[in-house]
Design an enzyme around this catalytic site. Sequence first.
Site: not given
Length: 322
Positions: A61-62
Site C-alpha cells: 500500500y502506497s
Amino acid sequence: MEYTKLGSTGLEVSRICLGCMSFGEPGKGGHPWSLGEGEAAPIIRKALEAGINFFDTANVYSAGSSEEITGKVLRAHARRDEIVLATKVNGRMHDGPNGAGLSRKAVLAEIDNSLRRLGVDYVDLYQIHRFDPTTPLEETLEALHDVVKAGKARYVGASSMYAWQFAKMLSASERRGWARFVSMQDHYNLLYREEEREMLPLCADEGIGVIPWSPLARGRLTRDWGTTTARSETDEFGKRLYAEGDRAIVEAVATVAAKRGVSRAQVALAWLLSKPVVTAPIVGVTRPEQLDDVLGALAVQLTPEEISHLEEPYEPHPIAGH
C-alpha cells in the site's frame, strides 16, 4: 464497541477493522487519493477512542508508506498490547527477481521490511496477499511457520483465492504441524457474493475468521449509481469489480436506508455483520465523519424481510478480486 474472537483463536478483535490502504504518502504507489500523516492521524486516533483495536495494512500500500504512517500514529497513541496489527505480503515491492511473490526469500525479507516500517517487533496477523501459483505452497507455508516461530507474527492469514487452493494450504499446514491460517480476507459485499458458494462454507467448517475487504464495494453501496469520487475515477482495479446489473442492489440499499432513517453505509455493513461467518469487515475511510457513519452500523439490526429485499436482486458474477 463490540468484540469477537478471530475465528477459532483466542484473539479478540473489534467487529470493525480499520483498513489503512487510505493512508500513505499521497501519490506514492499509485494511490493519488491516499492521506498523508497529518490527515490520517485524526482518523486513527478517533478509531482508537471508539474502541477499534484491529488495523489492517499491507507492504504494497502506497509503496510501504501506509505501514510507515499507520505504525507511527499507532505507536504515538496506543499501547502495543492493546491493538491487533495486521499486514500482508505478496505484492511487488521492487523491480527485478524476487521483488514479489511468496517464495521463502520474499516472505522472510518482507516481514523484516514491514516490521521496520511499522516500527514494531511483531505483527499480530501476517497475511498472504493472494495465492502465488509460481511458488510451491509448502515453501510458503514453512516460511510463514518460521516467521511465527521467530516471534515476528502471532498468527497467519490469507486473502482472496479459490476455495480449493485454501483447502490445500490448510491441509498441508495440518499435515506438517505448521502454523495454520486463522483468517480469510476475501472480497465480499452485497454486490459480490460469489464467496457464499464455497469459500465461506469452508471457513465456517474450518473455524476460519472472515474479514471481508471492500465491504462497501469501493463506496458504490454508499451513493447513487453513477456518482463518482476522486478514488473511483482513478481506481482501475475497482472499475473491474462491478457491473451495470448491480444498480438494482444499490437502489435496494437506498430504499432500506431511507425507511430506516440511517445511512446506506450502515445498511450495507449491517448486512455483512448479520452473517455469522463474518468476523469484522475491513472498512477504509478518508474523513473522520465517515468513521462515525461506519460505527453506527453496529447498532443497526436488519429484519429478515430487509435482508431478503437487499439480497433478491443479486445476479451471479464472474470471479473478481483474486
